[in-house]
Design an enzyme around this catalytic site. Structure first.
Site, PDB file in Angstrom:
ATOM      1  N   CYS A   2       0.785  -1.230   0.000  1.00 53.39           N
ATOM      2  CA  CYS A   2       0.000   0.000   0.000  1.00 53.39           C
ATOM      3  C   CYS A   2       0.825   1.293   0.000  1.00 53.39           C
ATOM      4  O   CYS A   2       2.032   1.298   0.174  1.00 53.39           O
ATOM      5  CB  CYS A   2      -0.960   0.038   1.178  1.00 53.39           C
ATOM      6  SG  CYS A   2      -1.895  -1.487   1.413  1.00 53.39           S
ATOM      7  N   ARG A  50      -4.553   0.722  -1.636  1.00 49.48           N
ATOM      8  CA  ARG A  50      -4.303  -0.614  -1.111  1.00 49.48           C
ATOM      9  C   ARG A  50      -3.820  -1.599  -2.166  1.00 49.48           C
ATOM     10  O   ARG A  50      -4.367  -1.678  -3.268  1.00 49.48           O
ATOM     11  CB  ARG A  50      -5.588  -1.171  -0.483  1.00 49.48           C
ATOM     12  CG  ARG A  50      -5.348  -2.491   0.248  1.00 49.48           C
ATOM     13  CD  ARG A  50      -6.609  -3.044   0.873  1.00 49.48           C
ATOM     14  NE  ARG A  50      -6.284  -4.249   1.633  1.00 49.48           N
ATOM     15  CZ  ARG A  50      -7.099  -5.280   1.776  1.00 49.48           C
ATOM     16  NH1 ARG A  50      -8.306  -5.250   1.246  1.00 49.48           N
ATOM     17  NH2 ARG A  50      -6.728  -6.340   2.482  1.00 49.48           N
ATOM     18  N   VAL A  53      -2.994  -8.046   0.229  1.00 48.25           N
ATOM     19  CA  VAL A  53      -2.134  -9.215   0.384  1.00 48.25           C
ATOM     20  C   VAL A  53      -2.672 -10.157   1.455  1.00 48.25           C
ATOM     21  O   VAL A  53      -2.699 -11.365   1.273  1.00 48.25           O
ATOM     22  CB  VAL A  53      -0.688  -8.779   0.719  1.00 48.25           C
ATOM     23  CG1 VAL A  53       0.177  -9.982   1.075  1.00 48.25           C
ATOM     24  CG2 VAL A  53      -0.078  -8.035  -0.463  1.00 48.25           C
ATOM     25  N   GLY A  74       2.664  -2.099   4.630  1.00 44.85           N
ATOM     26  CA  GLY A  74       3.658  -3.080   5.024  1.00 44.85           C
ATOM     27  C   GLY A  74       3.054  -4.377   5.498  1.00 44.85           C
ATOM     28  O   GLY A  74       1.889  -4.690   5.223  1.00 44.85           O
ATOM     29  N   GLU A  75       3.875  -5.146   6.213  1.00 43.06           N
ATOM     30  CA  GLU A  75       3.440  -6.414   6.771  1.00 43.06           C
ATOM     31  C   GLU A  75       4.005  -6.559   8.180  1.00 43.06           C
ATOM     32  O   GLU A  75       5.172  -6.257   8.422  1.00 43.06           O
ATOM     33  CB  GLU A  75       3.939  -7.596   5.928  1.00 43.06           C
ATOM     34  CG  GLU A  75       3.537  -7.569   4.465  1.00 43.06           C
ATOM     35  CD  GLU A  75       2.043  -7.748   4.252  1.00 43.06           C
ATOM     36  OE1 GLU A  75       1.341  -8.148   5.200  1.00 43.06           O
ATOM     37  OE2 GLU A  75       1.579  -7.488   3.114  1.00 43.06           O
ATOM     38  N   ASP A  98      -3.714  -7.899   9.350  1.00 47.91           N
ATOM     39  CA  ASP A  98      -2.725  -7.427  10.320  1.00 47.91           C
ATOM     40  C   ASP A  98      -2.950  -5.954  10.648  1.00 47.91           C
ATOM     41  O   ASP A  98      -2.544  -5.486  11.722  1.00 47.91           O
ATOM     42  CB  ASP A  98      -1.297  -7.668   9.819  1.00 47.91           C
ATOM     43  CG  ASP A  98      -0.994  -7.030   8.479  1.00 47.91           C
ATOM     44  OD1 ASP A  98      -1.935  -6.681   7.746  1.00 47.91           O
ATOM     45  OD2 ASP A  98       0.198  -6.887   8.141  1.00 47.91           O
ATOM     46  N   SER A 370      13.124 -11.388  -1.544  1.00 46.30           N
ATOM     47  CA  SER A 370      14.372 -10.923  -2.141  1.00 46.30           C
ATOM     48  C   SER A 370      15.546 -11.147  -1.192  1.00 46.30           C
ATOM     49  O   SER A 370      15.404 -11.042   0.030  1.00 46.30           O
ATOM     50  CB  SER A 370      14.264  -9.422  -2.469  1.00 46.30           C
ATOM     51  OG  SER A 370      15.526  -8.860  -2.754  1.00 46.30           O
TER      52      SER A 370
END
Length: 607
Positions: A2, A50, A53, A74-75, A98, A370
């Site tokens: 987002c 947004r 995920v 983020g996460e 979350d 990554s």
């Protein structure tokens, strides 16, 4: 993932400013292609774009619970544990996202929630009770967050363009900003544009009627390392297993970025093991006619392709190569998109190839893992092992890159950049946390290597994370970086340098921790950086573009260039420029011109 934006003004009714907030929010449309949300209430206005995920249906933002409203990017990888803790304290949840966990965690712990979070994040929470805004950013600065104080509040956004879209802010650049954007360091908190700042990693800011209050909640600290080498290797593996498993959480298709190097290969192998019966999906970048015609140079001994395929075969991944052509890399469309994504001058084909790779991956996956930052954490770059580079009182990476990137700039400007960089280096060195040298146990070399590791973890990694974030979010791809988990960073930072090189090579701790899951060819491979095309067709295209810029006295970058040096470089035969130095100089000069032309920053003493 987002994009977030916002505006707080204690002297204005922002309910009347929907059009301006909408304009700010829509600058984040690429970061969040799935949905848009606006929230206005009195002196606060929040906007959100947004990329869905986790909990695709339920995680809509801005999200309100009681007196608090959040916009979040983020996460949070430990959100399930936090949710269980909050449920035990009486909180109830209406979504599986979350975001709701973070919002309820704020209601329970206030600004102290950030110390409990494991993840990559940038968020803003408006508290109607106190009429205060909390801005927060993750420990390593994986997710960006910019802000600009105003006389009566603040503007903020995931990228500078969100702030630039508000009429209350004007793009200005002064001498310091120009040196910052052209130097090979990224100063924490610096945003190049005058009056704009980037929230420092591991910090929060509270905005109130009294102004802005900055708080540091995390930083690298010096701790005695008591594990021996085998125990250290084992603990690194334990951490990596846990980190990768956590970061595989997703309700949308996920993959890995695979270069055939130790870092990305380790993540691909560990992800494949964690997924069990499901084959991991992997992607690699290559260039037309590259592998067969590869020529070793000062930075790369081998092409990536053979190693990529060794790993894909070894782990049984569902693998795809993304092969890029010269006209794609040098196209005006790619250059324009990269510039719009960065808001600042870019890094030539190092940016455009990453953008094009991500764009192709996004056709099939929404989340990618990554290997970024492993070199900074474990000591992988070649200059870590070059006594001359380590001994210089400068950023160790500056030597290999300064000549390649600034040679075509006016000499007086280059001198000012060098002076600026020396100042920033000295500031960074003064921050480094050291262990007390009891009984002479800390050798001068160990002390210096702690400084070098700190410089990479707080300066260089920021350049690379910023590039990764901008190029991935320009196509709506969430890229996760397991090697930036703060637990791993803290632990490895405090291991002696002799441990990081115990097998006589670079990244010894990582190699020892993951050798059992990799093909021997990758275990033995020497570090190679992110690839750049060697095809002369690309060089021809950027030469032609710079020749046009140099010939046009109205070009925005014209006053900043060394025109004699440009003429000398363009006179060299095609293929006769150094990939590391001359070509990077061509790209940097073009990037500066494109940026000045697109953003028109008002110069305040920058000429």
């Amino acid at each position: 993932m987002c994009g977030i934006v916002g505006w707080v003004d204690y002297e204005r009714e922002l309910g009347r400013e929907r059009a301006t907030l909408t304009a700010m929010t829509r600058t984040m449309s690429l970061r969040g292609p799935d949905d848009e949300g606006i929230w206005l209430d009195g002196h606060a206005a929040l906007g959100h774009r947004r990329l869905a995920v986790i909990d695709v249906v339920g995680g809509v933002q801005p999200m309100s619970r009681g007196p608090a409203t959040i916009v979040y990017s983020g996460e949070t990888y430990n959100y399930r544990e936090l949710r269980r803790d909050l449920e035990a304290r009486g909180y109830r949840f209406s979504t599986a996202s979350d975001t709701e966990v973070v919002l309820n965690a704020y209601l329970e712990w206030g600004a102290g929630l950030v110390e409990r979070m494991n993840g990559m994040f940038a968020f803003a929470i408006w508290d109607q009770r106190s009429q205060e805004l909390l801005l927060a950013r993750d420990r390593m600065g994986i997710k960006p967050l910019y802000y600009a104080p105003t006389p009566a509040g603040v503007l903020f956004g995931s990228e500078p363009k969100a702030i630039l879209a508000n009429p209350a802010f004007t793009a200005r650049i002064d001498e310091e900003g120009l040196c910052e954007v052209l130097s090979f360091c990224k100063t924490p908190g610096h945003a190049v544009f005058r009056g704009m700042y980037e929230l420092i990693p591991g910090h929060t800011i509270t905005v109130s009627r009294q102004g802005l209050a900055d708080r540091r909640y995390w930083a690298l600290t010096a701790r005695e390392h008591t594990d021996d080498v085998p125990a250290t290797v084992a603990h690194v593996r334990e951490l990596l297993d846990d980190i990768v498993e956590r970061q595989l959480i997703s309700d949308v298709p996920l993959c890995t970025l695979l270069s055939g190097g130790l870092d990305s290969s380790a993540l691909t192998a560990l992800a494949d093991r964690a997924l069990g019966e499901t084959d991991v999906r992997s992607f690699a970048v290559d260039f037309v006619d590259e592998t067969g015609g590869f020529v070793p140079d000062a930075m790369r001994d081998t092409p990536d392709g053979p190693f990529v395929h060794d790993v894909a075969k070894h782990v049984g991944s569902n693998h795809s190569d993304v092969v890029l052509a010269n006209d794609q890399l040098a196209s005006p469309e790619a250059s324009h998109t990269v510039l719009q994504a960065r808001d600042l001058p870019g890094m030539g084909d190092m940016d455009s190839s990453l953008y094009l790779l991500f764009a192709e991956i996004r056709r099939q996956s929404t989340v990618a893992l990554s290997g970024e930052s492993a070199d900074e954490v474990f000591g992988g770059y070649r200059w870590f092992h070059d006594p001359e580079a380590i001994a210089k009182p400068d950023f160790p990476w500056a030597g290999p890159f300064r000549g390649g990137g600034l040679d075509l700039l006016d000499q007086s400007l280059r001198d000012r950049i060098s002076a600026y960089q020396r100042q920033r280096y000295q500031e960074a060195i003064e921050e480094v946390p050291h262990l007390p040298n009891g009984n002479g146990s800390v050798t001068p070399h160990e002390r210096r290597m702690r400084e070098v590791c700190y410089l990479h973890l707080t300066r260089m990694v920021q350049m690379l994370l910023d590039r990764k974030d901008r190029m991935s979010m320009a196509v709506g791809l969430e890229v996760r970086v397991p090697f930036c988990d703060h637990r791993l960073v803290e632990y490895v930072f405090n291991t002696p340098w002799s441990f990081k090189t115990f097998d006589g090579r670079e990244k010894s701790l990582l190699r020892g921790a993951v050798a059992d899951v990799l093909p021997q060819s990758v275990v033995e491979r020497r570090k190679a950086p992110y690839p750049a095309t060697q095809n002369p067709g690309y060089e021809r295209m950027i030469r032609e573009r710079l020749a046009d810029v140099a010939a046009d006295s109205s070009s925005p970058a014209h006053p900043y260039l060394d025109h004699a040096a440009i003429a000398d470089t363009l006179a060299k035969p095609l293929g006769g420029v150094s990939l590391q130095q001359d070509r990077m100089s061509l790209e940097r000069a073009l990037a500066l011109n494109d940026w000045l032309a697109a953003y028109h920053p008002t110069a305040n003493g920058a000429a």
